[in-house]
Design a protein around this motif. Structure first.
Motif, PDB file in Angstrom:
ATOM      1  N   TYR A   1      -2.127  -0.450 -13.927  1.00 50.36           N
ATOM      2  CA  TYR A   1      -2.494  -0.714 -12.540  1.00 50.36           C
ATOM      3  C   TYR A   1      -1.751   0.283 -11.675  1.00 50.36           C
ATOM      4  O   TYR A   1      -0.724   0.811 -12.070  1.00 50.36           O
ATOM      5  CB  TYR A   1      -2.093  -2.129 -12.127  1.00 50.36           C
ATOM      6  N   ALA A   2      -2.244   0.517 -10.469  1.00 49.70           N
ATOM      7  CA  ALA A   2      -1.580   1.466  -9.576  1.00 49.70           C
ATOM      8  C   ALA A   2      -1.539   0.934  -8.157  1.00 49.70           C
ATOM      9  O   ALA A   2      -2.460   0.253  -7.705  1.00 49.70           O
ATOM     10  CB  ALA A   2      -2.310   2.804  -9.608  1.00 49.70           C
ATOM     11  N   VAL A   3      -0.444   1.248  -7.491  1.00 54.40           N
ATOM     12  CA  VAL A   3      -0.272   0.935  -6.074  1.00 54.40           C
ATOM     13  C   VAL A   3       0.377   2.151  -5.414  1.00 54.40           C
ATOM     14  O   VAL A   3       1.046   2.939  -6.077  1.00 54.40           O
ATOM     15  CB  VAL A   3       0.595  -0.331  -5.850  1.00 54.40           C
ATOM     16  N   PRO A   4       0.192   2.307  -4.097  1.00 55.42           N
ATOM     17  CA  PRO A   4       0.693   3.509  -3.435  1.00 55.42           C
ATOM     18  C   PRO A   4       2.162   3.473  -3.020  1.00 55.42           C
ATOM     19  O   PRO A   4       2.722   4.507  -2.684  1.00 55.42           O
ATOM     20  CB  PRO A   4      -0.206   3.623  -2.200  1.00 55.42           C
ATOM     21  N   GLY A   5       2.811   2.316  -3.030  1.00 52.02           N
ATOM     22  CA  GLY A   5       4.187   2.281  -2.542  1.00 52.02           C
ATOM     23  C   GLY A   5       4.988   1.090  -3.031  1.00 52.02           C
ATOM     24  O   GLY A   5       4.486   0.214  -3.740  1.00 52.02           O
ATOM     25  N   GLY A   6       6.242   1.087  -2.625  1.00 59.06           N
ATOM     26  CA  GLY A   6       7.194   0.074  -3.067  1.00 59.06           C
ATOM     27  C   GLY A   6       6.864  -1.342  -2.646  1.00 59.06           C
ATOM     28  O   GLY A   6       7.049  -2.287  -3.420  1.00 59.06           O
ATOM     29  N   LYS A   7       6.377  -1.533  -1.416  1.00 56.24           N
ATOM     30  CA  LYS A   7       6.049  -2.886  -0.957  1.00 56.24           C
ATOM     31  C   LYS A   7       4.946  -3.495  -1.804  1.00 56.24           C
ATOM     32  O   LYS A   7       5.034  -4.650  -2.223  1.00 56.24           O
ATOM     33  CB  LYS A   7       5.635  -2.873   0.517  1.00 56.24           C
ATOM     34  N   GLU A   8       3.910  -2.707  -2.056  1.00 55.79           N
ATOM     35  CA  GLU A   8       2.804  -3.185  -2.889  1.00 55.79           C
ATOM     36  C   GLU A   8       3.273  -3.434  -4.323  1.00 55.79           C
ATOM     37  O   GLU A   8       2.849  -4.393  -4.970  1.00 55.79           O
ATOM     38  CB  GLU A   8       1.659  -2.170  -2.913  1.00 55.79           C
ATOM     39  N   ALA A   9       4.179  -2.593  -4.798  1.00 58.34           N
ATOM     40  CA  ALA A   9       4.707  -2.760  -6.158  1.00 58.34           C
ATOM     41  C   ALA A   9       5.463  -4.078  -6.279  1.00 58.34           C
ATOM     42  O   ALA A   9       5.310  -4.799  -7.277  1.00 58.34           O
ATOM     43  CB  ALA A   9       5.621  -1.599  -6.518  1.00 58.34           C
ATOM     44  N   MET A  10       6.256  -4.402  -5.296  1.00 62.66           N
ATOM     45  CA  MET A  10       7.027  -5.650  -5.351  1.00 62.66           C
ATOM     46  C   MET A  10       6.103  -6.867  -5.349  1.00 62.66           C
ATOM     47  O   MET A  10       6.364  -7.848  -6.043  1.00 62.66           O
ATOM     48  CB  MET A  10       8.020  -5.727  -4.189  1.00 62.66           C
TER      49      MET A  10
END
Length: 70
Positions: free
Chosen positions: A31-40
């Protein structure tokens, strides 16, 4: 067989797509997300990602190397 989930955190869409494509072809659920907030948020939801804090040029090599030891 249960696939390991890997979360790619990358804001460059081309790198993100390459990493997801490569990991999926290596047998991972990526899966992929663009940044740290989305990753958390994703980590809190799924709680089953392989996390790596290595420099970008080493991440894929280490992940694939670890995969070959199973």
């Amino acid at each position: 067989m249960i696939q390991e989930k890997i979360l790619v955190v990358e804001d460059d869409i081309q790198i993100q797509n390459f990493m997801v494509y490569t990991l999926e072809n290596a047998g991972f659920e990526a899966y992929a997300v663009p940044g740290g907030k989305e990753a958390m948020v994703m980590v809190r939801i799924h709680r089953s990602y392989v996390l790596s804090w290595h420099p970008p040029e080493e991440r894929l090599r280490i992940i694939l190397q670890n995969r070959s030891t199973y």
